[in-house]
Scaffold this active site. Structure first.
Site, PDB file in Angstrom:
ATOM      1  N   ASP A 171      73.711  72.078  24.028  1.00  0.00           N
ATOM      2  CA  ASP A 171      72.910  73.276  23.868  1.00  0.00           C
ATOM      3  C   ASP A 171      72.390  73.770  25.204  1.00  0.00           C
ATOM      4  O   ASP A 171      72.258  73.003  26.164  1.00  0.00           O
ATOM      5  CB  ASP A 171      71.711  73.002  22.941  1.00  0.00           C
ATOM      6  N   LYS A 172      72.058  75.043  25.270  1.00  0.00           N
ATOM      7  CA  LYS A 172      71.581  75.650  26.506  1.00  0.00           C
ATOM      8  C   LYS A 172      70.390  74.893  27.093  1.00  0.00           C
ATOM      9  O   LYS A 172      70.306  74.690  28.305  1.00  0.00           O
ATOM     10  CB  LYS A 172      71.195  77.106  26.242  1.00  0.00           C
TER      11      LYS A 172
END
Length: 232
Positions: free
Chosen positions: A103-104
C-alpha cells in the site's frame, strides 16, 4: 544482440544518443574500442564497457527494494509518485515490474522482476510463500480477535483469510505472518480484531529479508540462491 540495442536498453540514452557515444569511441567490447553501432555481441561471453565502466548485460532482473511510504506500487500513476521513480531507468527499459504490491502508506520489502513466470509463482497463494509484517496499532486487540486471526479471520465484507501467525511484541505492536495478499489485508485483520494500524512494514517475503537494504529506498540484486529458492 546489437550493441546499440543493449546500451539503449540499459538507459544510456536514446538510440541516437547511443550512436553518438559509440562514435565518440567511448565504448569497448572485451577491452577493444569499437565504433560499430550494429555489431552483435554475446551477452553471456562479451564484456561491454562505457567510459571504462562495465555494462551489466543481464536481461532478466530479480531485485529487492526497500519501499518508502508515500509511493504507489506501480510502474506509472497519473496522480501519485510510484516506486519506479526511485529505481534505475534501465528497469523501465527492461520491463521490470513489482511482484505483488504494498500500500502507498506501507513501507518495507518489495520484489521486482521482468521474469513473469517467476513473479507469478511468488504471488500465487497456492505456493504458500509467507510474508512477515511488523505492525503498530492503536486500541486493543481482543483475545477473541487474536484467536480469529490465528484460525482464519472473516473480514467485514465476508472475505475469508487463511490462518495467520500473530505475535504480540507489546500492547501496541506485533508481527503478523500471512500467505496471501488481499487488499489492505493486515490493516483489515487488525481492524477486525479491535485495533487501528498506525504503522506497517513488510519484513520478509519467503526466505528474502531486508538485509543489505536496511536504508529506505535502497535496492539490491537477489542472489542466485534467493531466486532459485522461490522455485522449490
Amino acid at each position: 544482440m546489437r550493441l546499440d540495442k543493449l546500451l539503449a536498453n540499459k538507459a544510456f540514452g536514446s538510440r541516437k544518443e547511443v550512436h553518438q557515444i559509440i562514435k565518440d569511441r567511448r565504448v569497448t567490447i572485451n577491452d577493444e574500442i569499437t565504433t560499430k553501432k550494429d555489431i552483435h555481441i554475446d551477452i553471456d561471453i562479451d564484456t561491454v564497457a562505457v567510459d571504462g565502466q562495465t555494462v551489466n548485460t543481464t536481461q532478466l532482473y530479480y531485485v529487492k527494494f526497500h519501499k518508502p511510504k508515500g509511493y504507489v506500487t506501480a510502474v506509472e500513476d497519473s496522480t501519485h509518485p510510484v516506486v519506479m521513480d526511485l529505481l534505475p531507468p534501465e528497469y523501465l527499459k527492461m520491463g521490470v515490474v513489482p511482484v505483488g504490491r504494498l500500500d502507498k502508506d506501507t513501507e518495507g520489502l518489495l520484489l521486482l522482476t521482468n521474469d513473469g513466470v517467476w513473479g507469478h509463482s511468488i504471488i500465487n497463494g497456492h505456493k504458500h510463500v509467507p510474508k512477515v509484517y511488523y505492525v503498530e496499532f492503536e486500541g486493543e486487540l481482543s483475545e477473541e480477535g487474536i484467536q480469529r486471526i490465528k484460525e482464519g479471520i472473516v473480514l467485514g465484507d465476508g472475505t475469508q483469510c487463511k490462518p495467520a501467525l500473530i505475535e504480540l511484541l507489546s500492547d501496541q505492536s506485533a508481527t503478523i505472518t500471512i500467505e496471501e495478499g488481499k487488499y489492505h489485508q493486515v490493516k483489515r485483520m487488525i481492524g477486525a480484531a479491535g485495533g487501528t494500524v498506525s504503522y506497517l512494514k513488510r519484513l520478509t517475503i519467503g526466505h528474502v529479508d531486508l538485509n543489505g537494504i536496511e536504508e529506505v529506498g535502497s535496492v539490491m540484486d537477489l542472489t542466485i540462491d534467493d531466486v532459485e529458492g522461490f522455485k522449490k
